[in-house]
Design a protein around this motif. Sequence first.
Motif, PDB file in Angstrom:
ATOM      1  N   UNK A  38       0.828  -1.209   0.000  1.00  0.00           N
ATOM      2  CA  UNK A  38       0.000   0.000   0.000  1.00  0.00           C
ATOM      3  C   UNK A  38       0.859   1.255   0.000  1.00  0.00           C
ATOM      4  N   UNK A  39       1.866   1.311   0.843  1.00  0.00           N
ATOM      5  CA  UNK A  39       2.707   2.514   0.916  1.00  0.00           C
ATOM      6  C   UNK A  39       3.497   2.702  -0.373  1.00  0.00           C
ATOM      7  N   UNK A  40       4.052   1.627  -0.915  1.00  0.00           N
ATOM      8  CA  UNK A  40       4.814   1.763  -2.157  1.00  0.00           C
ATOM      9  C   UNK A  40       3.930   2.186  -3.323  1.00  0.00           C
ATOM     10  N   UNK A  41       2.767   1.597  -3.422  1.00  0.00           N
ATOM     11  CA  UNK A  41       1.879   1.909  -4.547  1.00  0.00           C
ATOM     12  C   UNK A  41       1.164   3.248  -4.369  1.00  0.00           C
ATOM     13  N   UNK A  42       1.067   3.746  -3.129  1.00  0.00           N
ATOM     14  CA  UNK A  42       0.375   5.015  -2.898  1.00  0.00           C
ATOM     15  C   UNK A  42       1.103   6.166  -3.588  1.00  0.00           C
ATOM     16  N   UNK A  43       2.411   6.187  -3.508  1.00  0.00           N
ATOM     17  CA  UNK A  43       3.174   7.256  -4.167  1.00  0.00           C
ATOM     18  C   UNK A  43       2.959   7.222  -5.677  1.00  0.00           C
TER      19      UNK A  43
END
Length: 146
Positions: free
Chosen positions: A118-123
């Motif tokens: 989630x954090x990687x794909x959020x950016x």
Amino acid sequence: MSGAVGARRCTPADVTSPKPDPAGGGSKLPPPIASGLYGCCPRCGAKTLFRNFLAYADRCGACGLDFTAFNVGDGPVVFLTLGIGTLVTILALWVEFTFSPPVLVHVLLWIPITLVLTVLMLRISKGLLLALEFRNKAQEGRLRED
């Protein structure tokens, strides 16, 4: 031959070469995916979109584009919740029915995987949606007064 009549095949040059600026001036826009992957400004291509890993900068240091004028909202979070949630649920069910591990294995496996994805794909998704909003000149819906 498949596709719509008059459609043309997308070539690698179409993806990598920037398109003309819709605002005029003849300048080229970077591809929208570059805004997500590299943090490029959607107008000039400078790597100034994010001030840290997930937060937008206030404006582009190179061309002065005001990033606060864009409202991506909850769009990236909704896409990621549905997509990553579905993927992790399917994988967790497969692991459960195939290997039958204890519950602690599921907790130690799926919670970190979900958070990291989630954090990687959020950016990436935030940058992509902001660039698409800029490119398509998206605005709030307004009622036309006749």
